[in-house]
Design a protein around this motif. Structure first.
Motif, PDB file in Angstrom:
ATOM      1  N   PHE A 199       0.837  -1.207   0.000  1.00  0.00           N
ATOM      2  CA  PHE A 199       0.000   0.000   0.000  1.00  0.00           C
ATOM      3  C   PHE A 199       0.870   1.253   0.000  1.00  0.00           C
ATOM      4  CE2 PHE A 199      -2.038   3.430   2.440  1.00  0.00           C
ATOM      5  CZ  PHE A 199      -3.119   3.685   1.613  1.00  0.00           C
ATOM      6  N   TRP A 200       1.821   1.351   0.934  1.00  0.00           N
ATOM      7  CA  TRP A 200       2.633   2.563   1.053  1.00  0.00           C
ATOM      8  C   TRP A 200       3.704   2.667  -0.032  1.00  0.00           C
ATOM      9  CZ3 TRP A 200       0.914   6.487   3.454  1.00  0.00           C
ATOM     10  CH2 TRP A 200       0.112   6.348   4.582  1.00  0.00           C
ATOM     11  N   GLY A 201       4.127   1.538  -0.567  1.00  0.00           N
ATOM     12  CA  GLY A 201       5.182   1.579  -1.577  1.00  0.00           C
ATOM     13  C   GLY A 201       4.684   1.611  -3.009  1.00  0.00           C
ATOM     14  N   ILE A 202       3.441   1.130  -3.227  1.00  0.00           N
ATOM     15  CA  ILE A 202       2.920   1.046  -4.591  1.00  0.00           C
ATOM     16  C   ILE A 202       1.596   1.794  -4.744  1.00  0.00           C
ATOM     17  CG2 ILE A 202       2.151  -0.522  -6.414  1.00  0.00           C
ATOM     18  CD1 ILE A 202       3.946  -2.678  -5.192  1.00  0.00           C
ATOM     19  N   THR A 203       0.594   1.362  -3.983  1.00  0.00           N
ATOM     20  CA  THR A 203      -0.767   1.881  -4.183  1.00  0.00           C
ATOM     21  C   THR A 203      -0.860   3.380  -3.926  1.00  0.00           C
ATOM     22  OG1 THR A 203      -1.642  -0.264  -3.485  1.00  0.00           O
ATOM     23  CG2 THR A 203      -3.182   1.573  -3.572  1.00  0.00           C
ATOM     24  N   PHE A 204      -0.417   3.803  -2.742  1.00  0.00           N
ATOM     25  CA  PHE A 204      -0.568   5.214  -2.392  1.00  0.00           C
ATOM     26  C   PHE A 204       0.222   6.138  -3.325  1.00  0.00           C
ATOM     27  CE2 PHE A 204       0.141   9.083   0.090  1.00  0.00           C
ATOM     28  CZ  PHE A 204      -1.167   9.383   0.449  1.00  0.00           C
ATOM     29  N   PRO A 205       1.500   5.849  -3.622  1.00  0.00           N
ATOM     30  CA  PRO A 205       2.223   6.731  -4.561  1.00  0.00           C
ATOM     31  C   PRO A 205       1.588   6.773  -5.946  1.00  0.00           C
ATOM     32  CG  PRO A 205       3.761   5.367  -3.330  1.00  0.00           C
ATOM     33  CD  PRO A 205       2.399   4.835  -3.030  1.00  0.00           C
ATOM     34  N   MET A 206       1.137   5.617  -6.463  1.00  0.00           N
ATOM     35  CA  MET A 206       0.548   5.590  -7.793  1.00  0.00           C
ATOM     36  C   MET A 206      -0.823   6.258  -7.826  1.00  0.00           C
ATOM     37  SD  MET A 206       1.657   1.800  -9.156  1.00  0.00           S
ATOM     38  CE  MET A 206       1.034   2.100 -10.807  1.00  0.00           C
ATOM     39  N   MET A 207      -1.486   6.303  -6.678  1.00  0.00           N
ATOM     40  CA  MET A 207      -2.804   6.947  -6.585  1.00  0.00           C
ATOM     41  C   MET A 207      -2.708   8.425  -6.238  1.00  0.00           C
ATOM     42  SD  MET A 207      -5.435   4.993  -7.220  1.00  0.00           S
ATOM     43  CE  MET A 207      -6.761   5.764  -6.296  1.00  0.00           C
ATOM     44  N   LEU A 208      -1.490   8.925  -6.020  1.00  0.00           N
ATOM     45  CA  LEU A 208      -1.330  10.315  -5.582  1.00  0.00           C
ATOM     46  C   LEU A 208      -1.919  11.338  -6.553  1.00  0.00           C
ATOM     47  CD1 LEU A 208      -0.253  12.052  -3.298  1.00  0.00           C
ATOM     48  CD2 LEU A 208       1.947  12.140  -4.457  1.00  0.00           C
ATOM     49  N   PRO A 209      -1.693  11.212  -7.876  1.00  0.00           N
ATOM     50  CA  PRO A 209      -2.287  12.215  -8.789  1.00  0.00           C
ATOM     51  C   PRO A 209      -3.810  12.279  -8.715  1.00  0.00           C
ATOM     52  CG  PRO A 209      -0.549  11.002  -9.898  1.00  0.00           C
ATOM     53  CD  PRO A 209      -0.789  10.299  -8.600  1.00  0.00           C
ATOM     54  N   ILE A 210      -4.475  11.118  -8.756  1.00  0.00           N
ATOM     55  CA  ILE A 210      -5.931  11.135  -8.703  1.00  0.00           C
ATOM     56  C   ILE A 210      -6.419  11.530  -7.311  1.00  0.00           C
ATOM     57  CG2 ILE A 210      -6.214   8.685  -8.139  1.00  0.00           C
ATOM     58  CD1 ILE A 210      -8.695   8.718  -9.961  1.00  0.00           C
ATOM     59  N   SER A 211      -5.671  11.166  -6.271  1.00  0.00           N
ATOM     60  CA  SER A 211      -6.042  11.566  -4.912  1.00  0.00           C
ATOM     61  C   SER A 211      -5.982  13.085  -4.767  1.00  0.00           C
ATOM     62  CB  SER A 211      -5.108  10.914  -3.890  1.00  0.00           C
ATOM     63  OG  SER A 211      -5.214   9.516  -3.923  1.00  0.00           O
ATOM     64  N   ALA A 212      -4.918  13.686  -5.323  1.00  0.00           N
ATOM     65  CA  ALA A 212      -4.785  15.145  -5.274  1.00  0.00           C
ATOM     66  C   ALA A 212      -5.933  15.821  -5.999  1.00  0.00           C
ATOM     67  CB  ALA A 212      -3.452  15.564  -5.891  1.00  0.00           C
ATOM     68  N   ALA A 213      -6.329  15.262  -7.145  1.00  0.00           N
ATOM     69  CA  ALA A 213      -7.434  15.846  -7.909  1.00  0.00           C
ATOM     70  C   ALA A 213      -8.758  15.733  -7.155  1.00  0.00           C
ATOM     71  CB  ALA A 213      -7.548  15.150  -9.275  1.00  0.00           C
ATOM     72  N   VAL A 214      -8.997  14.574  -6.532  1.00  0.00           N
ATOM     73  CA  VAL A 214     -10.234  14.361  -5.775  1.00  0.00           C
ATOM     74  C   VAL A 214     -10.314  15.329  -4.601  1.00  0.00           C
ATOM     75  CG1 VAL A 214     -11.461  12.728  -4.290  1.00  0.00           C
ATOM     76  CG2 VAL A 214     -10.506  11.956  -6.461  1.00  0.00           C
ATOM     77  N   ILE A 215      -9.222  15.462  -3.862  1.00  0.00           N
ATOM     78  CA  ILE A 215      -9.204  16.372  -2.709  1.00  0.00           C
ATOM     79  C   ILE A 215      -9.413  17.812  -3.164  1.00  0.00           C
ATOM     80  CG2 ILE A 215      -7.738  17.324  -0.877  1.00  0.00           C
ATOM     81  CD1 ILE A 215      -6.451  14.552  -0.658  1.00  0.00           C
TER      82      ILE A 215
END
Length: 291
Positions: A199-215
Motif C-alpha cells: 500500500f505505502w510503496g505502490i498503491t498510495f504513490p501511484m494513486m497520488l495524482p488522482i487523490s490530489a485531484a479528488v481532494i
C-alpha cells in the motif's frame, strides 16, 4: 468536411462567442457593482465608492469568522471523506462478496439532493424530538445540543457532509485503483512484500495524482456549501456556523445590498483561488515525482 476545413469555424465560433458572452457579462457586471454603493431595498442610486466595500469587509470580524468556519467545515470534512473513501475503495477493489451490492449502496447518499439530506438530518438531530436524543434519553443519557450549540452544530454539519460526499471520493478512487497495473503487485509479491508495504510503496504513490485531484475538487466544492447550512442551522446559533456563501446570501437576498455582496463574492473567489494555488504549489514536487 475534413478536419482542416475552415467551414467548421462558421459553426463553432458563433456558439463559442455566445457562451463566452453569457459567462463573461455577469462577471464583469458583478465586478463593476463591487466598486459601487448599490442597494435595491430601500432603493438607492448607484454611487461609485472604489474599494470601500472591500475595505469594509476586510476589517469586519464577521467576514473573517465566516472564512474560518467555511475552512474548518471544508478541510475537516474532506480529510475524513478521503480517509474513509480510500479505505472503502480499497475494500471494494478487492475480491469481496457482494461487491456490486455495496458499490450501489455506498453511492446512494451522493444521489440525494443536499436539501433533502439536510431536512432529514435536522429532524434526526432535533434537540427535543429527534430520534437520536430520544434513544439517548431511553438509555439514561442527557439530550445533546446537536444544532443549538456552536461546536455541536459544526460537528453535525461536518458529519452530514462526510456522509453525503464520501461516495464521490469512493467512486473516483475506485476507478483509479482498478486502473493500476497488476504486474507491479505481482513483482511485489515475489519480493514477499506485505499488504501494508504494498500500500505505502505502490498503491498510495501511484494513486497520488488522482487523490490530489479528488481532494482539490472536494475542497473547492465544500467551500461553496450553503444548502446544508441554511436548512440545518441557518448559520446559527448566532453566526457560529455561517459560511461565506450564506453570508453572501444574507447580504444579497435579504438586505439587497448588491454592491457589498458583489465585493464579498470576489473576496470569496480570492480566498478559494489563494488556497487552491497554495495546495497545488505544495503538491507539485510530489506529483512530478510520481508522473
Amino acid at each position: 468536411m475534413t478536419r482542416d476545413d475552415p467551414v467548421k469555424h462558421l459553426f463553432l465560433w458563433p456558439a463559442f462567442l455566445v457562451v463566452l458572452a453569457i459567462a463573461i457579462f455577469p462577471l464583469i457586471f458583478s465586478l463593476a457593482n463591487s466598486f459601487m454603493s448599490l442597494r435595491l431595498v430601500p432603493p438607492m442610486p448607484a454611487r461609485y465608492v472604489g474599494f470601500e466595500n472591500y475595505a469594509d469587509l476586510l476589517t469586519q470580524p464577521r467576514f473573517w469568522q465566516t472564512v474560518r468556519t467555511t475552512a474548518l467545515i471544508a478541510f475537516t470534512s474532506v480529510a475524513f471523506q478521503f480517509v474513509i473513501g480510500f479505505a472503502i475503495a480499497l475494500a471494494l477493489a478487492g475480491k469481496v462478496r457482494g461487491v456490486e451490492f455495496f458499490r450501489v449502496t455506498f453511492l446512494m447518499p451522493m444521489l440525494v439532493a443536499p436539501v433533502a439530506v439536510a431536512l432529514v438530518a435536522r429532524q434526526i438531530l432535533n434537540p427535543t424530538m429527534g430520534p437520536l436524543n430520544q434513544i439517548a434519553t431511553f438509555f439514561g443519557f442527557a439530550n445533546l445540543p446537536y444544532l443549538t450549540e456552536a461546536n455541536w452544530a459544526l460537528g453535525s454539519l461536518i458529519a452530514v457532509e462526510i456522509w453525503q460526499w464520501t461516495p464521490f471520493v469512493i467512486l473516483l478512487l475506485l476507478a483509479g485503483l482498478q486502473g493500476l497495473p497488476d504486474d507491479v503487485y505481482e513483482a511485489a509479491e515475489l519480493e514477499n512484500a506485505s499488504p501494508w508495504q504494498q500500500f505505502w510503496g505502490i498503491t498510495f504513490p501511484m494513486m497520488l495524482p488522482i487523490s490530489a485531484a479528488v481532494i482539490f475538487i472536494r475542497i473547492v466544492e465544500s467551500f461553496k456549501i450553503i444548502d446544508t447550512v441554511f436548512v440545518m442551522t441557518g448559520g446559527g446559533p448566532g453566526v457560529a456556523t455561517e459560511t461565506l456563501t450564506l453570508f453572501a446570501y444574507q447580504e444579497g437576498f435579504k438586505k439587497f445590498n448588491l454592491g457589498y455582496t458583489s465585493a464579498l463574492s470576489f473576496l470569496f473567489l480570492a480566498v478559494v483561488l489563494i488556497l487552491s494555488l497554495v495546495y497545488l504549489a505544495l503538491l507539485k514536487p510530489y506529483l512530478e515525482k510520481y508522473k
